[in-house]
Write a protein that holds these residues in place. Sequence first.
Motif, PDB file in Angstrom:
ATOM      1  N   VAL A 175      15.037 -40.159 -12.013  1.00 23.42           N
ATOM      2  CA  VAL A 175      14.814 -40.175 -13.465  1.00 23.42           C
ATOM      3  C   VAL A 175      16.095 -40.608 -14.170  1.00 23.42           C
ATOM      4  CG1 VAL A 175      13.066 -38.348 -13.347  1.00 23.42           C
ATOM      5  CG2 VAL A 175      15.459 -37.745 -13.782  1.00 23.42           C
ATOM      6  N   ASP A 176      15.948 -41.010 -15.418  1.00 20.93           N
ATOM      7  CA  ASP A 176      17.120 -41.407 -16.206  1.00 20.93           C
ATOM      8  C   ASP A 176      17.799 -40.201 -16.857  1.00 20.93           C
ATOM      9  OD1 ASP A 176      16.892 -44.312 -15.871  1.00 20.93           O
ATOM     10  OD2 ASP A 176      14.982 -44.025 -16.893  1.00 20.93           O
ATOM     11  N   TYR A 177      16.995 -39.221 -17.230  1.00 19.86           N
ATOM     12  CA  TYR A 177      17.531 -38.003 -17.858  1.00 19.86           C
ATOM     13  C   TYR A 177      16.741 -36.799 -17.354  1.00 19.86           C
ATOM     14  CZ  TYR A 177      19.723 -41.242 -21.086  1.00 19.86           C
ATOM     15  OH  TYR A 177      20.468 -42.262 -21.612  1.00 19.86           O
ATOM     16  N   ILE A 178      17.452 -35.689 -17.249  1.00 19.29           N
ATOM     17  CA  ILE A 178      16.781 -34.424 -16.939  1.00 19.29           C
ATOM     18  C   ILE A 178      16.941 -33.513 -18.149  1.00 19.29           C
ATOM     19  CG2 ILE A 178      16.908 -32.313 -15.543  1.00 19.29           C
ATOM     20  CD1 ILE A 178      17.781 -34.132 -13.179  1.00 19.29           C
ATOM     21  N   VAL A 179      15.823 -32.970 -18.598  1.00 20.77           N
ATOM     22  CA  VAL A 179      15.878 -31.950 -19.655  1.00 20.77           C
ATOM     23  C   VAL A 179      15.533 -30.623 -18.981  1.00 20.77           C
ATOM     24  CG1 VAL A 179      14.982 -31.183 -21.877  1.00 20.77           C
ATOM     25  CG2 VAL A 179      15.138 -33.638 -21.376  1.00 20.77           C
ATOM     26  N   LYS A 202      24.565 -34.282 -11.313  1.00 25.12           N
ATOM     27  CA  LYS A 202      25.770 -35.009 -11.723  1.00 25.12           C
ATOM     28  C   LYS A 202      26.171 -36.033 -10.657  1.00 25.12           C
ATOM     29  CE  LYS A 202      30.556 -34.363 -13.128  1.00 25.12           C
ATOM     30  NZ  LYS A 202      31.619 -33.429 -13.504  1.00 25.12           N
ATOM     31  N   ASP A 203      26.118 -35.627  -9.409  1.00 27.99           N
ATOM     32  CA  ASP A 203      26.463 -36.551  -8.319  1.00 27.99           C
ATOM     33  C   ASP A 203      25.518 -37.752  -8.285  1.00 27.99           C
ATOM     34  OD1 ASP A 203      28.534 -34.909  -7.612  1.00 27.99           O
ATOM     35  OD2 ASP A 203      27.489 -33.952  -5.926  1.00 27.99           O
ATOM     36  N   ALA A 204      24.274 -37.520  -8.727  1.00 29.31           N
ATOM     37  CA  ALA A 204      23.306 -38.624  -8.754  1.00 29.31           C
ATOM     38  C   ALA A 204      23.458 -39.451 -10.027  1.00 29.31           C
ATOM     39  CB  ALA A 204      21.886 -38.071  -8.651  1.00 29.31           C
ATOM     40  N   GLY A 205      24.373 -39.052 -10.906  1.00 26.59           N
ATOM     41  CA  GLY A 205      24.606 -39.819 -12.136  1.00 26.59           C
ATOM     42  C   GLY A 205      23.530 -39.616 -13.185  1.00 26.59           C
ATOM     43  N   ILE A 206      22.830 -38.483 -13.117  1.00 22.74           N
ATOM     44  CA  ILE A 206      21.739 -38.244 -14.083  1.00 22.74           C
ATOM     45  C   ILE A 206      22.193 -37.217 -15.121  1.00 22.74           C
ATOM     46  CG2 ILE A 206      19.357 -37.468 -14.368  1.00 22.74           C
ATOM     47  CD1 ILE A 206      18.900 -38.256 -11.403  1.00 22.74           C
ATOM     48  N   PRO A 207      22.254 -37.610 -16.382  1.00 28.14           N
ATOM     49  CA  PRO A 207      22.650 -36.651 -17.411  1.00 28.14           C
ATOM     50  C   PRO A 207      21.621 -35.534 -17.551  1.00 28.14           C
ATOM     51  CG  PRO A 207      22.670 -38.909 -18.265  1.00 28.14           C
ATOM     52  CD  PRO A 207      21.979 -38.940 -16.936  1.00 28.14           C
ATOM     53  N   VAL A 208      22.112 -34.317 -17.718  1.00 29.15           N
ATOM     54  CA  VAL A 208      21.235 -33.155 -17.923  1.00 29.15           C
ATOM     55  C   VAL A 208      21.412 -32.665 -19.360  1.00 29.15           C
ATOM     56  CG1 VAL A 208      20.792 -30.756 -17.270  1.00 29.15           C
ATOM     57  CG2 VAL A 208      21.298 -32.456 -15.503  1.00 29.15           C
ATOM     58  N   ILE A 209      20.290 -32.552 -20.042  1.00 32.29           N
ATOM     59  CA  ILE A 209      20.298 -32.041 -21.420  1.00 32.29           C
ATOM     60  C   ILE A 209      19.664 -30.661 -21.391  1.00 32.29           C
ATOM     61  CG2 ILE A 209      19.405 -32.399 -23.756  1.00 32.29           C
ATOM     62  CD1 ILE A 209      19.206 -35.447 -22.902  1.00 32.29           C
ATOM     63  N   LEU A 210      20.394 -29.674 -21.885  1.00 30.12           N
ATOM     64  CA  LEU A 210      19.840 -28.313 -21.934  1.00 30.12           C
ATOM     65  C   LEU A 210      19.083 -28.150 -23.240  1.00 30.12           C
ATOM     66  CD1 LEU A 210      22.863 -26.189 -20.686  1.00 30.12           C
ATOM     67  CD2 LEU A 210      20.949 -27.087 -19.350  1.00 30.12           C
ATOM     68  N   SER A 211      17.861 -27.676 -23.117  1.00 32.61           N
ATOM     69  CA  SER A 211      17.027 -27.501 -24.295  1.00 32.61           C
ATOM     70  C   SER A 211      16.581 -26.046 -24.356  1.00 32.61           C
ATOM     71  CB  SER A 211      15.804 -28.421 -24.152  1.00 32.61           C
ATOM     72  OG  SER A 211      14.865 -28.144 -25.144  1.00 32.61           O
ATOM     73  N   ASP A 212      16.644 -25.457 -25.519  1.00 35.26           N
ATOM     74  CA  ASP A 212      16.137 -24.107 -25.800  1.00 35.26           C
ATOM     75  C   ASP A 212      17.064 -22.982 -25.344  1.00 35.26           C
ATOM     76  OD1 ASP A 212      14.720 -21.692 -25.964  1.00 35.26           O
ATOM     77  OD2 ASP A 212      13.510 -22.156 -24.224  1.00 35.26           O
ATOM     78  N   ARG A 213      17.430 -22.924 -24.083  1.00 36.55           N
ATOM     79  CA  ARG A 213      18.299 -21.830 -23.628  1.00 36.55           C
ATOM     80  C   ARG A 213      19.558 -22.391 -22.972  1.00 36.55           C
ATOM     81  NH1 ARG A 213      13.802 -17.846 -20.774  1.00 36.55           N
ATOM     82  NH2 ARG A 213      12.470 -17.645 -22.614  1.00 36.55           N
TER      83      ARG A 213
END
Length: 366
Positions: A129-133, A150-161
């Motif tokens: 995927v391009d982004y993980i939420v 992070k190692d896979a280069g996928i940005p993680v966006i934290l939502s809600d908590r």
Amino acid sequence: MKSMKKMLALLMALVLTFALVGCGGSSDDAAAPADNGATEEKTEEAPADDASADDATADDTAEAGDSEGGLIKVGYAQIGAESDWRLANTESFKQQFTEENGYELIFNDGQQKQENQIKAIRDFIAQDVDYIVLAPVVETGWDTVLQEAKDAGIPVILSDRGVDVADDSLYTTQVCGDFVLEGNNAGDWLAQELKDKGRDKEEINVCVIEGTTGASAATGRKEGFAAKADENGWKILDSQDGDFTQEGGQEVMESFLKNYDDIDVVVCANDNEAFGAIAAIEAAGKTTGPEGDIWIISFDAVKQGFQYMVDGKLNCDVECNPLYGPKIDEIIKKLENGEELEKLSHPEEGVFDYKTAADLIDSRPY
Ligand code: AHR
């Protein structure tokens, strides 16, 4: 700019490969994880699209993530379906992350289990995927899997908590309610209401039905309210986990009612817990709300919560806005454009009570 981080990771790997081959290094060394640091890196110029073909596996995977009809692939690791709030939150994502809006959404319901959410994140990584939420059910235990993203280069966006990790570059940005403030607001409302009703000199006994133990929403609200209870001299008789569900709220309330006959106020960590608590109180032959035996304060302010206030069963509902779809869309667009982001942001949230509920209920969006 799409998937710039993944391209950067790939480019770095290729540069390392050439450098090490030139120096007589082994190709195994060159395959060491690229540095996939946080947001700032996404503001750098994108490497050329043809950062090509020597590493076929990596290249194919990056292409697959980037090229399916030009859609941005987003994996959403949702907590579950435990509350009206959560359903509204899911709906908000499904409405926003559509093909018409340029997205492919991969939605996963973690059924309130961290292990399911961790597995979902690993599946998202495997699907490139391009982004993980991520809406993390609890705060701790995320370091390993977020490092994998992070190692896979996928940005993680934290939502809600929120999460409690040693290295905050493991996620790109976080958007969530200000839970301590919500708890403070509940306490401030109670202090004012007691004053308005001439009860501010009375001894006030409070029971708290908490949210899921270890969840930032539960911890923050509990702490925020406890600070105000301290300030105002209210006695907290008991505080138990109701898991943010109606059944949980009902069960905990039934046990409170068995143990205490002098409860003045019950603070519930969300509306569904409040609905369960009110059912338990009514089943015990008591009443709730501004004219009732026990006052009820809750969080979320979903439409049904407003209905309970209109019906005179719920006193106060502190808002927690579930409509994160548009906000996360905005965040992803900014990342795609290489813009800087705040590490943490909160939506605006209000405090509502039985006095204004009838006027506002029809305008509630969830
Ligand atoms: O994290 C937000 C909380 O989680 C909401 O208050 C609740 O309804 C949900 O389950």
